[in-house]
Design a protein around this motif. Structure first.
Motif, PDB file in Angstrom:
ATOM      1  N   LEU A 284     -11.243  13.416 -35.481  1.00  0.00           N
ATOM      2  CA  LEU A 284     -10.544  13.156 -33.981  1.00  0.00           C
ATOM      3  C   LEU A 284      -9.536  14.427 -34.011  1.00  0.00           C
ATOM      4  O   LEU A 284      -9.315  15.042 -32.757  1.00  0.00           O
TER       5      LEU A 284
ATOM      6  N   TYR B 276     -16.980  12.022 -29.580  1.00  0.00           N
ATOM      7  CA  TYR B 276     -16.676  12.727 -28.204  1.00  0.00           C
ATOM      8  C   TYR B 276     -17.497  12.006 -27.170  1.00  0.00           C
ATOM      9  O   TYR B 276     -16.960  11.595 -26.140  1.00  0.00           O
TER      10      TYR B 276
ATOM     11  N   ASN C 226      -7.026  13.591 -27.570  1.00  0.00           N
ATOM     12  CA  ASN C 226      -7.378  12.243 -27.445  1.00  0.00           C
ATOM     13  C   ASN C 226      -6.195  11.592 -28.291  1.00  0.00           C
ATOM     14  O   ASN C 226      -5.353  12.221 -29.042  1.00  0.00           O
TER      15      ASN C 226
ATOM     16  N   TYR D 250      -9.071   4.337 -29.182  1.00  0.00           N
ATOM     17  CA  TYR D 250      -9.044   5.707 -29.062  1.00  0.00           C
ATOM     18  C   TYR D 250      -9.122   5.908 -27.481  1.00  0.00           C
ATOM     19  O   TYR D 250      -9.862   5.342 -27.009  1.00  0.00           O
ATOM     20  N   GLU D 251      -8.570   6.931 -26.982  1.00  0.00           N
ATOM     21  CA  GLU D 251      -8.677   7.294 -25.486  1.00  0.00           C
ATOM     22  C   GLU D 251      -8.865   8.820 -25.229  1.00  0.00           C
ATOM     23  O   GLU D 251      -8.109   9.525 -25.984  1.00  0.00           O
ATOM     24  N   LEU D 252      -9.520   9.424 -24.332  1.00  0.00           N
ATOM     25  CA  LEU D 252      -9.722  10.957 -24.014  1.00  0.00           C
ATOM     26  C   LEU D 252      -8.644  10.935 -22.872  1.00  0.00           C
ATOM     27  O   LEU D 252      -8.396  10.309 -21.876  1.00  0.00           O
TER      28      LEU D 252
ATOM     29  N   ASP E  61     -11.174  19.838 -22.118  1.00  0.00           N
ATOM     30  CA  ASP E  61     -12.276  18.883 -22.339  1.00  0.00           C
ATOM     31  C   ASP E  61     -13.510  19.209 -21.468  1.00  0.00           C
ATOM     32  O   ASP E  61     -14.725  19.017 -22.052  1.00  0.00           O
TER      33      ASP E  61
ATOM     34  N   LYS F 233     -15.458   6.237 -22.438  1.00  0.00           N
ATOM     35  CA  LYS F 233     -14.477   5.519 -22.596  1.00  0.00           C
ATOM     36  C   LYS F 233     -15.061   4.065 -23.145  1.00  0.00           C
ATOM     37  O   LYS F 233     -14.654   2.991 -22.889  1.00  0.00           O
TER      38      LYS F 233
ATOM     39  N   LEU G 140     -15.500   8.683 -26.779  1.00  0.00           N
ATOM     40  CA  LEU G 140     -14.339   9.129 -25.964  1.00  0.00           C
ATOM     41  C   LEU G 140     -14.802   9.369 -24.339  1.00  0.00           C
ATOM     42  O   LEU G 140     -14.093   8.786 -23.478  1.00  0.00           O
TER      43      LEU G 140
ATOM     44  N   ARG H  67      -8.839  17.361 -31.474  1.00  0.00           N
ATOM     45  CA  ARG H  67      -7.717  17.731 -30.432  1.00  0.00           C
ATOM     46  C   ARG H  67      -7.356  19.246 -30.712  1.00  0.00           C
ATOM     47  O   ARG H  67      -6.778  20.144 -29.974  1.00  0.00           O
TER      48      ARG H  67
END
Length: 307
Positions: free
Chosen positions: A56, A15, A66, A75-77, A83, A21, A18, A60
């Motif tokens: 991951l 986390y 993500n 991978y992106e948030l 969140d 970034k 994410l 979610r």
């Protein structure tokens, strides 16, 4: 470290990547995680790619959305309300590992950190019971330990758990007083869940606070009118107000007299008055006149105390 603790911490670290970034994918994630663990002088136990994908996916499921960006190979948030809810939890786990280093460890940060030691917060032990009652729409009874008054047994239809300035409160309908009431969790004990709530008074209890600052709703005899108000803040604190709005309705109007005017749609409450009093001479209510007079009277009473 047990497998369960190891997974919880690994998920928190994912986390963190994410949130910050950091660019990672199935091929690079282990190297990056190992670097993060090394900063805490912890040993990273490498797992396979399927396990990372499960971690991951669990994020979610918890509401921390993500996804894998094929064009960027990472991978992106996906930002969202859930969140932000989980952010504090994951940060706490990460910081706890950092702060729990041995006292004689050369990287121990405790000697560089000063914690506020005002009071020990209590109330966590009743949080889950009250949340279960809210979700299951069940009436609860509990003992409420009031300050400077005898403890009381309360029978409440719970609707909402609300955080304000670091403390947690239960919002519910007090069946003995036939009114909405706010209860501080650290003063609640002996919670017992009872029968289903007979009358659901609110489809969305968040609406109760749509135009309210704080956790205390207007009393039975208080003015509940939603008013357009304009508040001036001195230029030294105006940027902080703009960066962290007092309320979701906040709108910047213009600069004047060495400060900035903001506009709000609010109901007058004790919490709003207390919040504004903190700023002393750096704040001024311009309109409505009735609120302006309330603040003038309050400051005059304060001045008499010093005279």
């Amino acid at each position: 470290m047990s497998k369960t603790k190891s997974r919880i911490f690994r998920i928190c670290m994912l986390y963190k990547l994410l949130k910050e970034k950091r660019k990672f994918n199935g091929n690079t994630v282990h190297e990056i995680l190992r670097e993060e663990y090394n900063q805490l002088d912890m040993e990273y136990e490498q797992v396979n790619r399927d396990t990372i994908n499960k971690d991951l996916r669990l994020l979610r499921d918890l509401g921390v959305n993500n996804s894998y960006n094929d064009s960027k190979h990472q991978y992106e948030l996906i930002p969202g309300l859930q969140d932000e809810f989980w952010y504090g939890f994951f940060e706490t786990v990460y910081q706890s590992a950092w702060l729990n280093m041995d006292d004689d460890h050369p990287k121990n940060p405790k000697k560089y950190i000063e914690f506020h030691k005002g009071r020990k917060y209590e109330g966590n032990e009743v949080f889950r019971s009250l949340m279960n009652a809210i979700v299951e729409k069940k009436e609860v009874t509990f003992i409420y330990n009031k300050y400077n008054a005898p403890s009381e047994n309360r029978v409440v239809d719970p609707y909402l758990m609300k955080e304000y300035e670091g403390d947690w409160y239960l919002i519910g309908w007090d069946n003995h007083r036939n009114a909405n009431r706010t209860f501080a969790l650290d003063r609640i004990s002996s919670v017992d869940m009872r029968r289903p709530i007979e009358t659901l008074r609110y489809s969305d209890p968040h609406e109760l606070f749509k135009n309210v600052i704080g956790v205390h709703l207007p009393g039975d005899n208080d003015d509940k009118t939603i008013r357009n108000c304009r508040i001036w803040f001195e230029e030294k604190i105006a940027p902080y107000i703009e960066n962290e709005p007092l309320h979701s309705s906040q709108q910047r109007v213009h600069d004047e007299m060495g400060g900035t005017v903001f506009e709000y749609e609010l109901i007058w409450t004790q919490d709003l008055k207390n919040r504004l009093m903190k700023y002393g001479s750096q704040v001024e209510i311009l309109v409505p006149d009735v609120w302006r007079q309330i603040m003038m009277d309050e400051f005059q009473r304060s001045l008499k105390s010093y005279n």
